[in-house]
Design a protein around this motif. Structure first.
Motif, PDB file in Angstrom:
ATOM      1  N   GLU A 260      50.437  52.087  38.278  1.00 55.87           N
ATOM      2  CA  GLU A 260      51.142  50.896  37.788  1.00 55.87           C
ATOM      3  C   GLU A 260      50.640  49.621  38.450  1.00 55.87           C
ATOM      4  OE1 GLU A 260      55.387  50.497  37.632  1.00 55.87           O
ATOM      5  OE2 GLU A 260      55.574  52.137  36.199  1.00 55.87           O
ATOM      6  N   ASN A 261      50.190  49.736  39.693  1.00 57.12           N
ATOM      7  CA  ASN A 261      49.711  48.565  40.430  1.00 57.12           C
ATOM      8  C   ASN A 261      48.203  48.377  40.324  1.00 57.12           C
ATOM      9  OD1 ASN A 261      52.211  47.555  41.524  1.00 57.12           O
ATOM     10  ND2 ASN A 261      52.273  49.424  42.729  1.00 57.12           N
TER      11      ASN A 261
ATOM     12  N   TYR B  13      54.021  50.025  33.277  1.00 59.46           N
ATOM     13  CA  TYR B  13      55.274  49.426  33.748  1.00 59.46           C
ATOM     14  C   TYR B  13      56.201  49.100  32.571  1.00 59.46           C
ATOM     15  CZ  TYR B  13      58.520  45.979  35.625  1.00 59.46           C
ATOM     16  OH  TYR B  13      59.654  45.280  35.951  1.00 59.46           O
ATOM     17  N   GLU B  14      55.645  48.474  31.553  1.00 59.13           N
ATOM     18  CA  GLU B  14      56.458  48.101  30.391  1.00 59.13           C
ATOM     19  C   GLU B  14      56.981  49.331  29.650  1.00 59.13           C
ATOM     20  OE1 GLU B  14      54.355  45.261  27.974  1.00 59.13           O
ATOM     21  OE2 GLU B  14      54.572  43.699  29.489  1.00 59.13           O
ATOM     22  N   LEU B  15      56.132  50.349  29.511  1.00 62.23           N
ATOM     23  CA  LEU B  15      56.576  51.584  28.858  1.00 62.23           C
ATOM     24  C   LEU B  15      57.730  52.218  29.638  1.00 62.23           C
ATOM     25  CD1 LEU B  15      53.101  53.102  27.966  1.00 62.23           C
ATOM     26  CD2 LEU B  15      54.856  52.435  26.310  1.00 62.23           C
TER      27      LEU B  15
ATOM     28  N   ALA C 252      52.564  62.915  42.609  1.00 58.70           N
ATOM     29  CA  ALA C 252      53.200  62.161  43.682  1.00 58.70           C
ATOM     30  C   ALA C 252      53.663  60.812  43.152  1.00 58.70           C
ATOM     31  CB  ALA C 252      52.217  61.972  44.834  1.00 58.70           C
ATOM     32  N   GLN C 253      54.803  60.354  43.649  1.00 63.33           N
ATOM     33  CA  GLN C 253      55.314  59.056  43.236  1.00 63.33           C
ATOM     34  C   GLN C 253      54.324  57.961  43.616  1.00 63.33           C
ATOM     35  OE1 GLN C 253      56.750  56.357  45.264  1.00 63.33           O
ATOM     36  NE2 GLN C 253      57.236  55.183  43.435  1.00 63.33           N
ATOM     37  N   SER C 254      53.661  58.126  44.750  1.00 67.15           N
ATOM     38  CA  SER C 254      52.682  57.128  45.192  1.00 67.15           C
ATOM     39  C   SER C 254      51.487  57.056  44.232  1.00 67.15           C
ATOM     40  CB  SER C 254      52.201  57.430  46.608  1.00 67.15           C
ATOM     41  OG  SER C 254      51.591  58.703  46.670  1.00 67.15           O
ATOM     42  N   THR C 255      51.141  58.179  43.635  1.00 67.93           N
ATOM     43  CA  THR C 255      50.042  58.200  42.656  1.00 67.93           C
ATOM     44  C   THR C 255      50.424  57.374  41.437  1.00 67.93           C
ATOM     45  OG1 THR C 255      49.294  60.372  43.386  1.00 67.93           O
ATOM     46  CG2 THR C 255      48.626  59.686  41.166  1.00 67.93           C
TER      47      THR C 255
ATOM     48  N   LYS D  93      62.841  55.340  36.186  1.00 67.01           N
ATOM     49  CA  LYS D  93      62.318  54.976  37.496  1.00 67.01           C
ATOM     50  C   LYS D  93      60.960  55.644  37.724  1.00 67.01           C
ATOM     51  CE  LYS D  93      66.775  54.279  39.569  1.00 67.01           C
ATOM     52  NZ  LYS D  93      67.185  53.645  40.789  1.00 67.01           N
ATOM     53  N   GLN D  94      60.142  55.022  38.563  1.00 60.77           N
ATOM     54  CA  GLN D  94      58.845  55.599  38.891  1.00 60.77           C
ATOM     55  C   GLN D  94      58.994  57.029  39.401  1.00 60.77           C
ATOM     56  OE1 GLN D  94      56.780  53.197  41.761  1.00 60.77           O
ATOM     57  NE2 GLN D  94      55.970  51.809  40.209  1.00 60.77           N
TER      58      GLN D  94
END
Length: 116
Positions: free
Chosen positions: A36-37, A8-10, A28-31, A17-18
């Motif tokens: 990140e989570n 996240y910080e990087l 995939a963006q969800s991946t 944006k993700q």
């Protein structure tokens, strides 16, 4: 710091944006969001791609995974040892052993890479 927080910080320090990271890495963006989570952990090949993408050493990301795994083991052991625990201790020990095996593999790879 967790791996997710590091990613996240990087990403945010570069105003990316993700969706853009996911697009650039062809995932995939969800991946990426799961990484990140701290929902899931990227495989080594994706750690290498992330390190290249953010122009950092892959060992920095691997160290975060190692720290998370150690903390998870300590938490699991504390939970099983709690007098109010409703967790089946046998199942918990099996899960800890499986995770420890994975940690050992990661740590061995880390040491191999460090030698190279």
């Amino acid at each position: 710091m967790s791996l997710g927080k590091k990613l996240y910080e990087l990403r945010t320090s570069r105003n990316i944006k993700q969706e853009q990271v996911a697009y650039d890495l062809e995932i995939a963006q969800s991946t990426y969001c799961d990484w990140e989570n701290n929902v899931s952990t990227p495989k080594r090949e994706n750690l290498i791609r992330l390190a290249d993408y953010f122009n950092i050493d892959v060992k920095d990301l691997e160290e975060e995974i190692y720290k998370i795994t150690i903390n998870n083991k300590k938490s699991a052991i504390a939970l099983v040892n709690s007098p109010n625990s409703k967790i089946n201790s046998t199942e918990a020990i099996i899960k800890v052993a499986e995770s420890l095996e994975k940690l050992t593999v990661l740590f061995e790879k880390f040491l191999e890479d460090k030698k190279a």
